[in-house]
Design a protein around this motif. Sequence first.
Motif, PDB file in Angstrom:
ATOM      1  N   SER A   1      -7.189   7.803  -6.711  1.00 15.68           N
ATOM      2  CA  SER A   1      -6.879   7.234  -5.402  1.00 15.68           C
ATOM      3  C   SER A   1      -5.498   7.732  -4.982  1.00 15.68           C
ATOM      4  O   SER A   1      -4.498   7.390  -5.598  1.00 15.68           O
TER       5      SER A   1
ATOM      6  N   SER B   1     -11.942   0.925   5.224  1.00 15.38           N
ATOM      7  CA  SER B   1     -11.732   2.323   4.858  1.00 15.38           C
ATOM      8  C   SER B   1     -12.116   2.551   3.394  1.00 15.38           C
ATOM      9  O   SER B   1     -12.805   3.520   3.056  1.00 15.38           O
ATOM     10  N   LYS B   2     -11.700   1.657   2.525  1.00 14.60           N
ATOM     11  CA  LYS B   2     -12.008   1.792   1.096  1.00 14.60           C
ATOM     12  C   LYS B   2     -13.506   1.682   0.842  1.00 14.60           C
ATOM     13  O   LYS B   2     -14.057   2.403  -0.002  1.00 14.60           O
ATOM     14  N   GLN B   3     -14.165   0.788   1.559  1.00 15.16           N
ATOM     15  CA  GLN B   3     -15.610   0.640   1.403  1.00 15.16           C
ATOM     16  C   GLN B   3     -16.348   1.900   1.835  1.00 15.16           C
ATOM     17  O   GLN B   3     -17.288   2.351   1.162  1.00 15.16           O
TER      18      GLN B   3
ATOM     19  N   ALA C   1     -13.692  -0.284  -5.189  1.00 17.89           N
ATOM     20  CA  ALA C   1     -14.741  -0.163  -4.173  1.00 17.89           C
ATOM     21  C   ALA C   1     -15.855   0.767  -4.658  1.00 17.89           C
ATOM     22  O   ALA C   1     -17.042   0.497  -4.441  1.00 17.89           O
TER      23      ALA C   1
ATOM     24  N   THR D   1       0.823  -1.208   0.000  1.00 14.82           N
ATOM     25  CA  THR D   1       0.000   0.000   0.000  1.00 14.82           C
ATOM     26  C   THR D   1       0.855   1.254   0.000  1.00 14.82           C
ATOM     27  O   THR D   1       0.471   2.278  -0.547  1.00 14.82           O
TER      28      THR D   1
ATOM     29  N   GLU E   1      -7.560   7.285   1.658  1.00 15.91           N
ATOM     30  CA  GLU E   1      -7.818   6.487   2.852  1.00 15.91           C
ATOM     31  C   GLU E   1      -6.818   6.814   3.955  1.00 15.91           C
ATOM     32  O   GLU E   1      -5.722   7.335   3.688  1.00 15.91           O
TER      33      GLU E   1
ATOM     34  N   SER F   1      -7.137   1.154  -9.278  1.00 21.13           N
ATOM     35  CA  SER F   1      -6.806   1.113  -7.854  1.00 21.13           C
ATOM     36  C   SER F   1      -7.876   0.347  -7.099  1.00 21.13           C
ATOM     37  O   SER F   1      -9.005   0.181  -7.584  1.00 21.13           O
ATOM     38  N   THR F   2      -7.538  -0.115  -5.914  1.00 15.55           N
ATOM     39  CA  THR F   2      -8.495  -0.879  -5.113  1.00 15.55           C
ATOM     40  C   THR F   2      -9.610   0.019  -4.581  1.00 15.55           C
ATOM     41  O   THR F   2     -10.742  -0.441  -4.404  1.00 15.55           O
ATOM     42  N   THR F   3      -9.326   1.299  -4.324  1.00 15.49           N
ATOM     43  CA  THR F   3     -10.366   2.216  -3.875  1.00 15.49           C
ATOM     44  C   THR F   3     -11.341   2.511  -5.004  1.00 15.49           C
ATOM     45  O   THR F   3     -12.554   2.608  -4.779  1.00 15.49           O
TER      46      THR F   3
ATOM     47  N   SER G   1      -9.582  -2.552   3.975  1.00 14.79           N
ATOM     48  CA  SER G   1     -10.765  -2.707   3.129  1.00 14.79           C
ATOM     49  C   SER G   1     -11.972  -1.930   3.654  1.00 14.79           C
ATOM     50  O   SER G   1     -12.765  -1.405   2.875  1.00 14.79           O
TER      51      SER G   1
END
Length: 268
Positions: free
Chosen positions: A182, A79-81, A107, A17, A218, A102-104, A77
Amino acid sequence: MTKIERRHKKILEILSTIPLATIAELSETIGVSSETIRKDLKVLSEEKMIFQTHGGVALARGRNVSQPFDYRMQINSQSKQKIGKKAVHLVEPNDVILLENSTTSLALARELSKNKELLDSLTIVTSSFKIAAQLDDTFKETKTSCRLFFVGGWTNFEQHGTFGLHTIETLKSIHVTKAFLSGAALDERLRLSGYNDEDVAFQKSAIVYSQQVILMLENGKYPKSGFSNVGSIEDIDSIVTDVVFDDERTRQLESANVKLVDANLFED
């Protein structure tokens, strides 16, 4: 799993991260001494899982390292949600939105998939295979009429997306209503930066060629500073975050006409 193995796993997760970290940061985050961290890093370095530089320690790339994107999906996860649930309220019908790889952003895509009426009206631009797959799954379930434009280029299998000059050149030819970025790192002077040159180049182009820029940040990414500068706070229109800024930073954001959206506040 032994305590040592758990520490090694945690170190790799952190570096997935925040790709560059100091021994002091790892020590504080994991809650062990700097000497213990040095011993752990020595082992991970010998196993070619990480490499050490003058500025800190970074995740190595190679067969022995799990895919960084997949790591990040499991980290922070909640936080991203929260950020995804808030960011979806900034999307308006008929928007052309850019979701970076990105993972965010993933989400946010998942939240959009829950709102068929809104999703049906959107055009989504992305370089992320994961986001494209999410929308493909949504189409199979709801037959959404959302339009998807995939930005091509060289493939990065570890990151599940495309990158490079062709990706940037294609992005320049598209008019985007809102770009959702992100943030990798935001420092105390509210300067946005990144660790990966490819991500930084993509974000810089997104800022230039988008009508509005929304930063999804995040906790754990402020106050941080990456190697390469992306831009200043004046380049951002809104920040969706679960970071709690102090009064001085909040005033700075207000002075720069940046809308601050608190992801810690739940909707009714």
